[in-house]
Design a protein around this motif. Structure first.
Motif, mmCIF file in Angstrom:
data_model
loop_
_atom_site.group_PDB
_atom_site.id
_atom_site.type_symbol
_atom_site.label_atom_id
_atom_site.label_comp_id
_atom_site.label_asym_id
_atom_site.label_seq_id
_atom_site.Cartn_x
_atom_site.Cartn_y
_atom_site.Cartn_z
ATOM 1 N N LEU A 36 0.834 -1.076 -0.052
ATOM 2 C CA LEU A 36 -0.134 -0.135 -0.049
ATOM 3 C C LEU A 36 0.962 1.278 -0.060
ATOM 4 O O LEU A 36 0.781 2.058 -0.681
ATOM 5 C CB LEU A 36 -0.835 -0.019 1.017
ATOM 6 N N LEU A 37 1.882 1.282 0.830
ATOM 7 C CA LEU A 37 2.780 2.522 0.710
ATOM 8 C C LEU A 37 3.455 2.666 -0.504
ATOM 9 O O LEU A 37 3.782 3.682 -0.873
ATOM 10 C CB LEU A 37 4.088 2.227 1.877
ATOM 11 N N LYS A 38 3.898 1.400 -1.204
ATOM 12 C CA LYS A 38 4.468 1.692 -2.598
ATOM 13 C C LYS A 38 3.471 2.177 -3.660
ATOM 14 O O LYS A 38 3.869 3.082 -4.327
ATOM 15 C CB LYS A 38 4.760 0.155 -3.101
ATOM 16 N N GLN A 39 2.150 1.944 -3.560
ATOM 17 C CA GLN A 39 1.035 2.460 -4.446
ATOM 18 C C GLN A 39 0.951 4.022 -3.969
ATOM 19 O O GLN A 39 0.874 4.639 -4.887
ATOM 20 C CB GLN A 39 -0.223 1.698 -4.335
ATOM 21 N N PHE A 75 2.360 4.931 7.289
ATOM 22 C CA PHE A 75 1.674 5.680 6.573
ATOM 23 C C PHE A 75 1.503 7.190 6.942
ATOM 24 O O PHE A 75 1.582 8.096 5.993
ATOM 25 C CB PHE A 75 0.121 5.001 6.556
ATOM 26 N N PHE A 76 0.985 7.209 8.189
ATOM 27 C CA PHE A 76 1.167 8.653 8.618
ATOM 28 C C PHE A 76 2.306 9.589 8.489
ATOM 29 O O PHE A 76 2.315 10.630 8.017
ATOM 30 C CB PHE A 76 0.370 8.561 10.056
ATOM 31 N N LYS A 77 3.372 8.804 8.515
ATOM 32 C CA LYS A 77 4.791 9.577 8.475
ATOM 33 C C LYS A 77 4.696 9.921 6.932
ATOM 34 O O LYS A 77 5.044 11.103 6.695
ATOM 35 C CB LYS A 77 5.780 8.668 8.730
ATOM 36 N N LYS A 78 4.322 9.032 6.047
ATOM 37 C CA LYS A 78 4.610 9.437 4.514
ATOM 38 C C LYS A 78 3.485 10.434 4.257
ATOM 39 O O LYS A 78 4.085 11.458 3.372
ATOM 40 C CB LYS A 78 4.142 8.312 3.746
ATOM 41 N N GLY A 251 -4.863 0.789 -1.867
ATOM 42 C CA GLY A 251 -5.346 -0.377 -1.301
ATOM 43 C C GLY A 251 -6.036 -1.402 -2.477
ATOM 44 O O GLY A 251 -6.659 -0.719 -3.358
ATOM 45 N N CYS A 252 -6.274 -2.634 -2.118
ATOM 46 C CA CYS A 252 -6.708 -3.496 -3.124
ATOM 47 C C CYS A 252 -8.372 -3.082 -3.215
ATOM 48 O O CYS A 252 -8.839 -2.635 -2.252
ATOM 49 C CB CYS A 252 -6.655 -5.002 -2.856
ATOM 50 N N SER A 253 -8.740 -3.158 -4.383
ATOM 51 C CA SER A 253 -10.234 -2.686 -4.587
ATOM 52 C C SER A 253 -10.367 -1.242 -4.635
ATOM 53 O O SER A 253 -11.779 -0.883 -4.958
ATOM 54 C CB SER A 253 -11.374 -3.725 -3.987
ATOM 55 N N ALA A 254 -9.604 -0.349 -4.142
ATOM 56 C CA ALA A 254 -9.815 0.979 -3.991
ATOM 57 C C ALA A 254 -9.947 1.660 -5.440
ATOM 58 O O ALA A 254 -9.552 1.232 -6.545
ATOM 59 C CB ALA A 254 -8.620 1.876 -3.530
ATOM 60 N N VAL A 255 -10.682 2.735 -5.594
ATOM 61 C CA VAL A 255 -10.879 3.342 -6.790
ATOM 62 C C VAL A 255 -10.441 4.883 -6.697
ATOM 63 O O VAL A 255 -10.556 5.682 -5.737
ATOM 64 C CB VAL A 255 -12.603 3.466 -7.137
ATOM 65 N N GLU A 275 1.713 -7.102 -6.997
ATOM 66 C CA GLU A 275 1.745 -5.872 -7.917
ATOM 67 C C GLU A 275 0.852 -5.043 -7.620
ATOM 68 O O GLU A 275 -0.168 -4.762 -8.237
ATOM 69 C CB GLU A 275 1.527 -6.442 -9.438
ATOM 70 N N PRO A 276 1.393 -4.192 -6.789
ATOM 71 C CA PRO A 276 0.396 -2.907 -6.156
ATOM 72 C C PRO A 276 -0.018 -1.820 -7.364
ATOM 73 O O PRO A 276 -0.815 -1.290 -7.243
ATOM 74 C CB PRO A 276 0.999 -2.196 -4.977
ATOM 75 N N LEU A 277 0.921 -1.743 -8.245
ATOM 76 C CA LEU A 277 0.737 -0.951 -9.515
ATOM 77 C C LEU A 277 0.096 -1.344 -10.259
ATOM 78 O O LEU A 277 -0.115 -0.681 -11.652
ATOM 79 C CB LEU A 277 2.220 -0.378 -9.701
ATOM 80 N N LYS A 278 -0.545 -2.582 -10.460
ATOM 81 C CA LYS A 278 -1.490 -3.222 -11.432
ATOM 82 C C LYS A 278 -2.855 -2.533 -11.383
ATOM 83 O O LYS A 278 -3.590 -3.033 -10.667
ATOM 84 C CB LYS A 278 -1.334 -4.624 -11.519
ATOM 85 N N ILE A 279 -3.132 -1.358 -12.155
ATOM 86 C CA ILE A 279 -4.288 -0.628 -11.880
ATOM 87 C C ILE A 279 -4.761 -0.525 -13.105
ATOM 88 O O ILE A 279 -4.187 0.035 -14.356
ATOM 89 C CB ILE A 279 -3.747 0.763 -11.351
#
Ligand SMILES: C[S@@+](CC[C@H](N)C(=O)[O-])C[C@H]1O[C@@H](n2cnc3c(N)ncnc32)[C@H](O)[C@@H]1O
Ligand code: SF4
Length: 350
Positions: A36-39, A75-78, A251-255, A275-279
């Motif tokens: 999720l942080l990568k995405q 996540f909050f740091k980023k 996150g998965c299934s997010a739009v 593959e978090p960037l497979k969108i």
């Protein structure tokens, strides 16, 4: 800019729910957050997010409170440098898992709004819906959140179940109003595919009067600013969606949505971790965008900008105005009865 974060873990699966969530994949939490942080990094670039520009963050699910607060630290740091000064940060939580320590830690990360999936304060109805908490736990959770410093607390209520009577719903809303909340989301039960309730007509009370009954009760204290949403405090995140603002979805299934493109993250958690960037991307036509703005605008206090309507739509708008179904104010059209929003939008679009 708005940011939605999907947390696809739940402790148990409610009988009505088709949201993307897993009850047996808790071992994937660390890997999931890393992906999720990568995405998130990728999306911050794709959306060209500037420092101090995110107005709202919504962490939804699934059940974000199934994840220990520690999981959210990076996540909050980023996102911290990207947050506007008075950013709204909402987290969804279940009454059974949002314990005092979790609430305090989330508050310390800057979360300032919490939305509890209460559904009802009636123990029989909670069992009927397959909820894993009871009425007392729901009351305690809201009171604990208030004690932990949350001033913006919302609860979700489900109505039109077979068990609903005027008496039961009145008790639900009376109980809600005794709690330190400033927002209620009230949803009519829908029988979703791939859920135990699907196809079971007997679990639902099909009576459109119930919607008006519950809305009228809630409106005694809170303003209805969308079909299902009522509050003294109106969620920036909700309003942002209805105003057709850009939003990042991680996150998965997010739009996500940017100008005329919609981004769909894959639904499968294992695939997402790999593959978090497979969108996938959907390009929206001008007509698509206009009809979305009409549907969203009429469902809420946002209304519809007259400038986006073509000649035929304007003619039909006049008819709706004459029938007293909509009204015009400062070049926008507003709907008087949100429950008729889809009908009105369909008629206007033609
Ligand atoms: C992602 S869920 C809530 C978060 C949290 N997991 C919980 O259940 O407490 C968001 C809300 O959608 C509503 N919801 C989900 N499925 C529904 C359905 N089939 N019919 C009506 N409301 C539904 C419920 O009120 C639920 O609280
Ligand atoms: S309603 Fe909430 S707790 Fe129940 S299955 Fe759906 S996301 Fe999970």
């Amino acid at each position: 800019m708005l940011l939605y974060v999907h947390i696809p873990f739940c402790d148990s699966k409610c009988f009505y729910c088709s949201f993307n969530s897993y009850v047996e994949k808790h071992h994937l939490k660390v890997a999931y957050i890393n992906s999720l942080l990568k995405q998130l990094d990728f999306e911050l670039k794709r959306f060209e997010v500037k420092k101090k520009s995110i107005e709202s963050v919504f962490i939804g699910g699934g059940t974000p409170s199934t994840l220990d607060a520690l999981y959210y630290e990076n996540f909050f740091k980023k996102i911290e440098p990207y947050l506007k000064e008075n950013v709204e940060i909402t987290v969804e939580a279940n009454p059974n898992s949002a314990k005092q320590e979790w609430l305090t830690n989330m508050r310390n990360f800057g979360v300032n709004r919490i939305s509890f999936g209460v559904q009802s304060f009636d123990n029989k109805k909670l069992k009927f819906l397959g909820r894993s908490h009871n009425s007392k736990q729901a009351i305690n959770a809201v009171e604990n959140a208030y004690r932990c410093g949350f001033e913006n607390i919302s609860i979700d209520i489900i109505y039109e179940t077979a068990l609903d009577t005027e008496k039961l719903l009145k008790k639900d809303i009376d109980t809600a109003f005794r709690l330190p909340i400033n927002h209620i989301s009230a949803y009519a039960l829908t029988l979703e595919e791939n859920t135990p309730f699907f196809g079971k007509k007997e679990v639902k009370k099909d009576d459109e009067y119930i919607g008006y009954f519950i809305a009228d009760m809630i409106k005694e204290k809170f303003e209805q600013y969308e079909i299902s949403n009522f509050g003294n405090y109106k969620s920036k995140h909700n309003l942002g969606y209805w105003q057709h603002r850009d939003y990042i979805g991680v996150g998965c299934s997010a739009v996500g949505f940017l100008k005329n493109r919609r981004f769909y993250v894959c639904n499968d958690i294992e695939e997402y971790i790999k593959e978090p960037l497979k969108i996938s991307i959907e390009n929206l036509s001008n007509e698509d965008l206009i009809s979305e703005k009409i549907f969203l605008g009429f469902r809420s206090i946002v209304g519809v900008d007259i400038k986006i309507l073509n000649e035929n739509m304007l003619k039909r708008a006049e008819i709706l105005k004459n029938e007293n179904k909509i009204y015009e104010k400062q070049n926008r059209l507003y709907n008087k009865n949100f429950f008729l929003a889809d009908e009105i939008a369909l008629y206007l679009i033609g």
